[in-house]
Design a protein around this motif. Structure first.
Motif, mmCIF file in Angstrom:
data_model
loop_
_atom_site.group_PDB
_atom_site.id
_atom_site.type_symbol
_atom_site.label_atom_id
_atom_site.label_comp_id
_atom_site.label_asym_id
_atom_site.label_seq_id
_atom_site.Cartn_x
_atom_site.Cartn_y
_atom_site.Cartn_z
ATOM 1 N N SER A 264 15.669 -37.667 33.944
ATOM 2 C CA SER A 264 15.244 -36.288 34.158
ATOM 3 C C SER A 264 16.378 -35.524 34.827
ATOM 4 O O SER A 264 17.045 -36.044 35.710
ATOM 5 C CB SER A 264 13.976 -36.235 35.008
ATOM 6 O OG SER A 264 14.278 -36.542 36.334
ATOM 7 N N GLN A 265 16.597 -34.307 34.353
ATOM 8 C CA GLN A 265 17.695 -33.494 34.867
ATOM 9 C C GLN A 265 17.168 -32.640 36.000
ATOM 10 O O GLN A 265 16.818 -31.485 35.815
ATOM 11 C CB GLN A 265 18.272 -32.643 33.724
ATOM 12 C CG GLN A 265 19.667 -32.095 33.994
ATOM 13 C CD GLN A 265 20.677 -33.207 34.230
ATOM 14 O OE1 GLN A 265 20.607 -34.253 33.598
ATOM 15 N NE2 GLN A 265 21.604 -32.996 35.147
ATOM 16 N N CYS A 266 17.059 -33.259 37.135
ATOM 17 C CA CYS A 266 16.664 -32.548 38.339
ATOM 18 C C CYS A 266 15.467 -31.638 38.148
ATOM 19 O O CYS A 266 15.532 -30.443 38.379
ATOM 20 C CB CYS A 266 17.824 -31.729 38.872
ATOM 21 S SG CYS A 266 17.540 -31.186 40.551
ATOM 22 N N ARG B 281 24.309 -39.002 39.862
ATOM 23 C CA ARG B 281 23.278 -39.628 39.017
ATOM 24 C C ARG B 281 22.557 -40.695 39.829
ATOM 25 O O ARG B 281 23.158 -41.664 40.270
ATOM 26 C CB ARG B 281 23.931 -40.239 37.777
ATOM 27 C CG ARG B 281 24.610 -39.182 36.919
ATOM 28 C CD ARG B 281 25.313 -39.818 35.748
ATOM 29 N NE ARG B 281 24.365 -40.450 34.841
ATOM 30 C CZ ARG B 281 24.734 -41.176 33.796
ATOM 31 N NH1 ARG B 281 26.002 -41.383 33.534
ATOM 32 N NH2 ARG B 281 23.823 -41.708 33.008
ATOM 33 N N CYS C 298 15.708 -33.978 43.536
ATOM 34 C CA CYS C 298 15.626 -32.677 42.874
ATOM 35 C C CYS C 298 16.190 -31.566 43.772
ATOM 36 O O CYS C 298 16.944 -30.705 43.311
ATOM 37 C CB CYS C 298 14.172 -32.412 42.529
ATOM 38 S SG CYS C 298 14.024 -31.015 41.488
ATOM 39 N N ARG D 29 19.786 -31.666 43.552
ATOM 40 C CA ARG D 29 20.327 -31.571 42.186
ATOM 41 C C ARG D 29 20.903 -32.888 41.661
ATOM 42 O O ARG D 29 21.914 -32.887 40.972
ATOM 43 C CB ARG D 29 21.396 -30.475 42.121
ATOM 44 C CG ARG D 29 20.904 -29.099 42.522
ATOM 45 C CD ARG D 29 20.154 -28.430 41.370
ATOM 46 N NE ARG D 29 19.541 -27.177 41.769
ATOM 47 C CZ ARG D 29 18.258 -27.028 42.109
ATOM 48 N NH1 ARG D 29 17.440 -28.056 42.121
ATOM 49 N NH2 ARG D 29 17.778 -25.852 42.424
ATOM 50 N N SER E 125 20.513 -35.988 39.073
ATOM 51 C CA SER E 125 19.737 -36.345 37.892
ATOM 52 C C SER E 125 19.122 -37.715 38.162
ATOM 53 O O SER E 125 19.712 -38.549 38.853
ATOM 54 C CB SER E 125 20.614 -36.377 36.645
ATOM 55 O OG SER E 125 21.586 -37.379 36.792
#
Ligand SMILES: Cc1ncc(COP(=O)(O)O)c(C=O)c1O
Length: 378
Positions: free
Chosen positions: A2-4, A112, A128, A131, A133
């Motif tokens: 999931s991208q943040c 990451r 999150c 920021r 991922s």
């Protein structure tokens, strides 16, 4: 991966609160009066605490509120360092374990991360907020044991791994040899390992034995997070800490607001850690109540994940014709609040987490469970 994405809060559009407690919303959702009596098995706190002397001690500290806390919290850090046989420079005092989680994420902003799930939801929120991922690495039901080879296969390119030991909500503990293998591999990969030891004092051995603190000297990429709120039953006071190498502690401290920990909490650290009698009483309670409850819950036909902490993850067994949500509701109606699992990644509401309390309360829980489950036997 999931991208943040901020984990979608089920609150307030869903009846399921983000953490334990928070009974008011559940009562309203299930049409129960606000004064409906509830025993709280949803928060994992030591039922023997806080230590009896804390209340008098707190009143004597009130004069100290007129001053700012000492900025480096040196007395508290020295006490924690001595407790773990580390240097004070390896200790950062935090506003609960929760702040330590966010500081660990701040150290790895925009990198990451991987999180072993199901686990405490604040890791994803902290990632999150800063920021990162996130890749989730799932422990499979019903035993939730870690397969270290498949974990390592999933860590390529990951710069930071969050795990909880013992894990909330499964109460499982990754053993020491597995942790050492994991730390050897992650050192080679250049992946930081952040281990949340919020419940480590509840494993049942002396905390010094169970904590990974002695490994910090061998593994500078290891960061440990602690909470003092569970063991000492002081969630309203907010007290926790981070342990790591000196450079990491300095860097984490640079992300922390000044005076983040209040004067009273900071002053309480040393006397709490000195209270060996309280620690021994807690260990005696755990040694007695945990196996007794494991057996009682299993005898009800429930699926019970073997626990190394002060709580159990349970679900209805194959012989029960009741959904987990219905069981939750029936318990609530009969005055028992347990923790739902709707917002634990991978559990999908199928399990319930129940805290271990003192013996009379635990017996009441088993009796109520027995009645509810009896009504739904096939
Ligand atoms: C695994 C875990 N870590 C950290 C925390 C936060 O602890 P604290 O109350 O000290 O912030 C909790 C609280 O429930 C937890 O379950």
């Amino acid at each position: 991966m999931s991208q943040c994405m901020w984990p979608s809060s089920p609150w307030p559009s869903s009846p399921w609160p983000r953490h334990g407690g928070q009974a008011e919303a559940l009562l309203a959702h299930f049409g129960l009066p606000v004064d409906h009596r509830l025993e709280d098995f949803s928060a994992n706190l030591n039922p023997l605490g806080p230590p009896a002397w804390v209340s008098d001690w707190l009143t004597k500290q009130l004069a100290g509120l007129e001053r700012y806390p000492a900025p480096d919290y040196s007395a508290a850090r020295q006490a924690i360092a001595a407790h773990h046989q580390l240097q004070p420079e390896q200790v950062l005092l935090t506003n609960g374990g929760a702040e330590a989680i966010f500081l660990a994420a701040a150290l790895h902003a925009r990198k990451r991360a991987a999180i072993i799930t199901p686990s405490f939801g604040e890791y994803a929120r902290a990632c999150c907020a800063h920021r990162l991922s996130v890749t989730e690495i799932a422990l499979p039901a019903p035993h939730f044991t870690l397969d270290v080879d498949s974990l390592l296969a999933g860590l390529n390119g990951i710069e930071m791994l969050f795990l909880c030991r013992p894990n909330n909500p499964t109460a499982t503990l990754i053993d020491l040899p597995t942790m050492e293998a994991l730390l050897d591999h992650t050192a080679a990969l250049g992946c930081r390992v952040v281990v949340d030891e919020a419940f480590i004092d509840m494993v049942g051995e002396l905390p010094q034995k169970a904590s990974l603190a002695p490994l910090l000297v061998r593994y500078p990429h290891l960061i440990l997070l602690h909470s003092m709120t569970k063991f000492y039953t002081l969630p309203g006071l907010r007290l926790g800490y981070m342990l790591a190498d000196t450079a990491t502690i300095k860097a984490a401290g640079s992300h922390q607001p000044a005076w983040s920990v209040n004067h009273v909490a900071a002053e309480l650290v040393a006397p709490l850690l000195k209270d060996g009698a309280f620690a021994r009483r807690t260990q005696a309670w755990l040694a007695c109540e945990r196996p007794r409850m494991a057996q009682a819950l299993t005898e009800l036909g429930l699926d019970v994940v073997p626990s190394q902490a002060c709580f159990f993850l349970i679900r209805p067994g194959t012989e029960h014709e009741i959904t987990t949500d219905a069981l939750f509701e029936q318990l609530l109606r009969r005055g028992i609040l347990v923790r739902h699992s709707h917002n634990f990644a991978g559990l999908n509401g199928e399990w319930l987490r129940v805290a271990l309390r003192d013996e009379p309360a635990n017996r009441r829980l088993v009796n109520v469970l027995k009645k509810v489950l009896h009504d739904c036997l096939r």
